[in-house]
Design a protein around this motif. Structure first.
Motif: not given
Length: 156
Positions: A126-127, A130
């Motif tokens: 997810e990071e 992002r």
């Protein structure tokens, strides 16, 4: 020819769990019904893929080892390991032999990651998404450079 196909699948690490496609009774088409079960659309003969065979054996014999499953159903050890890694099967509660987490080495009953490593792995994904989304936002993401007076309106 069939030997060549099997060799290619093993070499490419493709595992199709020996799914039945043609009915052994009438030659009709086998339709997937769920949980590894297939039924012939013509004569209604029921057959199982490797997952269905293993699952049925485990339901009738709780705590069966992979060697028991292989011996009694003909499902290969490789297929059983693959099903465990995909969390389609689970190691019995009272088993002394467990799988290992690919990241930290903790004992697990199915899958390839323990719960804490799975959470950490998904957080990293997810990071990464992002940051790549913010970095490559494209048009309009550049810093606005303040320009004074006429220069903003001149195209020369």
């Amino acid at each position: 020819m069939e030997e060549k196909i099997r060799y290619k699948r093993e070499t490419l690490d493709v595992n199709d769990y020996n799914r039945p496609y043609d009915c052994p009774v009438c030659g009709g088409l086998m339709i997937f019904k769920g949980c590894g079960e297939y039924a012939c659309e013509q004569c209604r003969h029921i057959d199982y893929d490797d997952y269905g065979k293993a699952r049925n054996y485990i339901e009738k014999n709780p705590g069966a080892t992979s060697a028991d499953i292989t011996f009694n159903t003909g499902v290969s050890q490789k297929s059983i390991r693959q099903m465990l890694k995909e969390s389609r099967l689970e190691v019995a509660q009272d088993s002394k032999v467990l799988l290992r987490c690919d990241m930290c080495g903790a004992d697990i009953r199915s899958g390839s990651l323990c719960p804490s490593c799975e959470i950490a792995y998904h957080r990293k994904l997810e990071e990464k998404q992002r940051t790549s989304h913010n970095a490559g936002a494209g048009y309009g993401s550049e810093k606005n450079v303040e320009q004074k007076g006429e220069r903003r309106f001149n195209r020369g």
